[in-house]
Design a protein around this motif. Sequence first.
Motif, PDB file in Angstrom:
ATOM      1  N   ILE A  34       0.864  -1.170   0.000  1.00  0.00           N
ATOM      2  CA  ILE A  34       0.000   0.000   0.000  1.00  0.00           C
ATOM      3  C   ILE A  34       0.902   1.220   0.000  1.00  0.00           C
ATOM      4  CG2 ILE A  34      -1.784   1.243   1.276  1.00  0.00           C
ATOM      5  CD1 ILE A  34      -2.418  -1.679   2.449  1.00  0.00           C
ATOM      6  N   ILE A  35       0.819   2.027  -1.051  1.00  0.00           N
ATOM      7  CA  ILE A  35       1.711   3.168  -1.250  1.00  0.00           C
ATOM      8  C   ILE A  35       0.976   4.453  -0.912  1.00  0.00           C
ATOM      9  CG2 ILE A  35       3.102   4.423  -2.944  1.00  0.00           C
ATOM     10  CD1 ILE A  35       3.325   1.744  -4.483  1.00  0.00           C
ATOM     11  N   GLY A  36       1.632   5.323  -0.171  1.00  0.00           N
ATOM     12  CA  GLY A  36       1.032   6.597   0.213  1.00  0.00           C
ATOM     13  C   GLY A  36       0.729   7.491  -0.971  1.00  0.00           C
ATOM     14  N   HIS A  37      -0.093   8.484  -0.745  1.00  0.00           N
ATOM     15  CA  HIS A  37      -0.577   9.390  -1.782  1.00  0.00           C
ATOM     16  C   HIS A  37       0.477  10.393  -2.210  1.00  0.00           C
ATOM     17  CE1 HIS A  37      -2.828  12.998  -3.192  1.00  0.00           C
ATOM     18  NE2 HIS A  37      -3.526  12.081  -3.825  1.00  0.00           N
ATOM     19  N   ASP A  38       1.221  10.976  -1.270  1.00  0.00           N
ATOM     20  CA  ASP A  38       2.164  12.053  -1.563  1.00  0.00           C
ATOM     21  C   ASP A  38       3.605  11.652  -1.261  1.00  0.00           C
ATOM     22  OD1 ASP A  38       0.203  13.938  -2.263  1.00  0.00           O
ATOM     23  OD2 ASP A  38      -0.081  14.509  -0.170  1.00  0.00           O
ATOM     24  N   LEU A  39       4.520  12.275  -1.973  1.00  0.00           N
ATOM     25  CA  LEU A  39       5.934  12.112  -1.686  1.00  0.00           C
ATOM     26  C   LEU A  39       6.189  12.559  -0.252  1.00  0.00           C
ATOM     27  CD1 LEU A  39       8.687  11.408  -2.930  1.00  0.00           C
ATOM     28  CD2 LEU A  39       8.920  13.813  -3.535  1.00  0.00           C
ATOM     29  N   ASN A  40       6.904  11.769   0.500  1.00  0.00           N
ATOM     30  CA  ASN A  40       7.253  12.066   1.898  1.00  0.00           C
ATOM     31  C   ASN A  40       6.056  12.124   2.839  1.00  0.00           C
ATOM     32  OD1 ASN A  40      10.034  12.302   1.242  1.00  0.00           O
ATOM     33  ND2 ASN A  40       9.673  14.386   0.530  1.00  0.00           N
ATOM     34  N   ASP A  41       4.959  11.435   2.526  1.00  0.00           N
ATOM     35  CA  ASP A  41       3.800  11.474   3.427  1.00  0.00           C
ATOM     36  C   ASP A  41       3.952  10.551   4.631  1.00  0.00           C
ATOM     37  OD1 ASP A  41       3.287   8.941   2.377  1.00  0.00           O
ATOM     38  OD2 ASP A  41       1.355   9.476   1.524  1.00  0.00           O
ATOM     39  N   GLU A  42       4.973   9.699   4.614  1.00  0.00           N
ATOM     40  CA  GLU A  42       5.268   8.767   5.709  1.00  0.00           C
ATOM     41  C   GLU A  42       4.149   7.742   5.927  1.00  0.00           C
ATOM     42  OE1 GLU A  42       7.873  10.519   9.028  1.00  0.00           O
ATOM     43  OE2 GLU A  42       6.494  12.152   8.488  1.00  0.00           O
ATOM     44  N   ALA A  43       3.465   7.353   4.857  1.00  0.00           N
ATOM     45  CA  ALA A  43       2.448   6.307   4.977  1.00  0.00           C
ATOM     46  C   ALA A  43       3.108   5.055   5.552  1.00  0.00           C
ATOM     47  CB  ALA A  43       1.826   6.000   3.622  1.00  0.00           C
ATOM     48  N   GLY A  44       2.445   4.419   6.503  1.00  0.00           N
ATOM     49  CA  GLY A  44       2.992   3.258   7.179  1.00  0.00           C
ATOM     50  C   GLY A  44       3.739   3.600   8.449  1.00  0.00           C
ATOM     51  N   PHE A  45       3.851   4.906   8.762  1.00  0.00           N
ATOM     52  CA  PHE A  45       4.518   5.345   9.993  1.00  0.00           C
ATOM     53  C   PHE A  45       3.872   4.675  11.200  1.00  0.00           C
ATOM     54  CE2 PHE A  45       5.010   8.198  13.602  1.00  0.00           C
ATOM     55  CZ  PHE A  45       6.377   8.452  13.588  1.00  0.00           C
ATOM     56  N   SER A  46       2.558   4.547  11.142  1.00  0.00           N
ATOM     57  CA  SER A  46       1.824   3.825  12.177  1.00  0.00           C
ATOM     58  C   SER A  46       0.760   2.965  11.515  1.00  0.00           C
ATOM     59  CB  SER A  46       1.181   4.794  13.169  1.00  0.00           C
ATOM     60  OG  SER A  46       0.301   5.666  12.503  1.00  0.00           O
ATOM     61  N   VAL A  47       0.526   1.808  12.097  1.00  0.00           N
ATOM     62  CA  VAL A  47      -0.499   0.887  11.604  1.00  0.00           C
ATOM     63  C   VAL A  47      -1.230   0.354  12.826  1.00  0.00           C
ATOM     64  CG1 VAL A  47      -0.941  -1.268  10.370  1.00  0.00           C
ATOM     65  CG2 VAL A  47       0.903   0.232   9.611  1.00  0.00           C
ATOM     66  N   SER A  48      -2.551   0.285  12.739  1.00  0.00           N
ATOM     67  CA  SER A  48      -3.336  -0.164  13.875  1.00  0.00           C
ATOM     68  C   SER A  48      -4.448  -1.098  13.428  1.00  0.00           C
ATOM     69  CB  SER A  48      -3.952   1.043  14.591  1.00  0.00           C
ATOM     70  OG  SER A  48      -4.785   0.622  15.650  1.00  0.00           O
ATOM     71  N   GLY A  49      -4.551  -2.241  14.076  1.00  0.00           N
ATOM     72  CA  GLY A  49      -5.701  -3.114  13.882  1.00  0.00           C
ATOM     73  C   GLY A  49      -6.851  -2.557  14.709  1.00  0.00           C
ATOM     74  N   ASN A  50      -7.883  -2.111  14.058  1.00  0.00           N
ATOM     75  CA  ASN A  50      -8.972  -1.430  14.759  1.00  0.00           C
ATOM     76  C   ASN A  50     -10.227  -2.277  14.883  1.00  0.00           C
ATOM     77  OD1 ASN A  50      -7.098   0.697  14.227  1.00  0.00           O
ATOM     78  ND2 ASN A  50      -8.749   2.125  14.671  1.00  0.00           N
ATOM     79  N   GLY A  51     -10.104  -3.569  14.801  1.00  0.00           N
ATOM     80  CA  GLY A  51     -11.294  -4.410  14.893  1.00  0.00           C
ATOM     81  C   GLY A  51     -12.108  -4.345  13.621  1.00  0.00           C
ATOM     82  N   ASP A  52     -13.396  -4.491  13.759  1.00  0.00           N
ATOM     83  CA  ASP A  52     -14.306  -4.528  12.616  1.00  0.00           C
ATOM     84  C   ASP A  52     -15.017  -3.179  12.492  1.00  0.00           C
ATOM     85  OD1 ASP A  52     -16.019  -5.229  10.583  1.00  0.00           O
ATOM     86  OD2 ASP A  52     -17.119  -6.720  11.745  1.00  0.00           O
ATOM     87  N   ILE A  53     -14.396  -2.234  11.822  1.00  0.00           N
ATOM     88  CA  ILE A  53     -14.905  -0.860  11.730  1.00  0.00           C
ATOM     89  C   ILE A  53     -16.268  -0.791  11.047  1.00  0.00           C
ATOM     90  CG2 ILE A  53     -14.467   1.434  10.726  1.00  0.00           C
ATOM     91  CD1 ILE A  53     -11.450   0.800  11.047  1.00  0.00           C
ATOM     92  N   ASN A  54     -16.444  -1.563   9.972  1.00  0.00           N
ATOM     93  CA  ASN A  54     -17.695  -1.478   9.207  1.00  0.00           C
ATOM     94  C   ASN A  54     -18.683  -2.604   9.530  1.00  0.00           C
ATOM     95  OD1 ASN A  54     -16.166  -3.454   7.983  1.00  0.00           O
ATOM     96  ND2 ASN A  54     -16.580  -2.783   5.899  1.00  0.00           N
ATOM     97  N   PHE A  55     -18.423  -3.361  10.589  1.00  0.00           N
ATOM     98  CA  PHE A  55     -19.347  -4.391  11.097  1.00  0.00           C
ATOM     99  C   PHE A  55     -19.741  -5.434  10.055  1.00  0.00           C
ATOM    100  CE2 PHE A  55     -20.154  -0.452  13.508  1.00  0.00           C
ATOM    101  CZ  PHE A  55     -19.696  -0.880  14.743  1.00  0.00           C
ATOM    102  N   ASP A  56     -18.758  -5.860   9.228  1.00  0.00           N
ATOM    103  CA  ASP A  56     -19.058  -6.894   8.236  1.00  0.00           C
ATOM    104  C   ASP A  56     -18.546  -8.271   8.658  1.00  0.00           C
ATOM    105  OD1 ASP A  56     -16.340  -6.588   7.904  1.00  0.00           O
ATOM    106  OD2 ASP A  56     -16.420  -6.241   5.739  1.00  0.00           O
ATOM    107  N   GLY A  57     -17.995  -8.369   9.865  1.00  0.00           N
ATOM    108  CA  GLY A  57     -17.496  -9.642  10.361  1.00  0.00           C
ATOM    109  C   GLY A  57     -16.023  -9.889  10.085  1.00  0.00           C
ATOM    110  N   PHE A  58     -15.333  -8.941   9.466  1.00  0.00           N
ATOM    111  CA  PHE A  58     -13.914  -9.087   9.156  1.00  0.00           C
ATOM    112  C   PHE A  58     -13.121  -7.962   9.807  1.00  0.00           C
ATOM    113  CE2 PHE A  58     -16.224 -11.009   5.621  1.00  0.00           C
ATOM    114  CZ  PHE A  58     -15.656 -12.275   5.597  1.00  0.00           C
ATOM    115  N   GLY A  59     -11.918  -8.261  10.272  1.00  0.00           N
ATOM    116  CA  GLY A  59     -11.066  -7.259  10.897  1.00  0.00           C
ATOM    117  C   GLY A  59     -10.564  -6.235   9.891  1.00  0.00           C
ATOM    118  N   ASP A  60     -10.478  -4.999  10.305  1.00  0.00           N
ATOM    119  CA  ASP A  60     -10.024  -3.888   9.469  1.00  0.00           C
ATOM    120  C   ASP A  60      -8.813  -3.246  10.136  1.00  0.00           C
ATOM    121  OD1 ASP A  60     -12.423  -4.250   7.897  1.00  0.00           O
ATOM    122  OD2 ASP A  60     -13.488  -3.157   9.464  1.00  0.00           O
ATOM    123  N   PHE A  61      -8.097  -2.393   9.411  1.00  0.00           N
ATOM    124  CA  PHE A  61      -6.984  -1.683  10.025  1.00  0.00           C
ATOM    125  C   PHE A  61      -6.795  -0.311   9.403  1.00  0.00           C
ATOM    126  CE2 PHE A  61      -5.105  -4.160   6.658  1.00  0.00           C
ATOM    127  CZ  PHE A  61      -4.096  -3.369   6.132  1.00  0.00           C
TER     128      PHE A  61
END
Length: 84
Positions: A34-61
């Motif tokens: 998964i590649i960030g949108h902008d140059l130097n945006d630091e995408a991936g600096f933090s990653v969090s498993g947030n449970g099932d955000i959209n309540f479809d039965g699958f874990g999201d992050f």
Amino acid sequence: NGVAYLIFGKESNYVWPEHYDLSSPLPTGEGTVIIGHDLNDEAGFSVSGNGDINFDGFGDFVIGAPSENSSDTNAGTGYIIFGH
């Protein structure tokens, strides 16, 4: 651009490789980059498993990109990735 690597889960009897060489493409079906949108945006600096955000039965992050500033606010952003 920052990046985050998503390695897909496997069945319980799967033998995981000792390591993944992230300088080359992941084997087909084993994950995605998964590649960030902008140059130097630091995408991936933090990653969090947030449970099932959209309540479809699958874990999201969420992938954090603290320096993303496409709106010129320097507020950063988070990318929600829905599991399935």
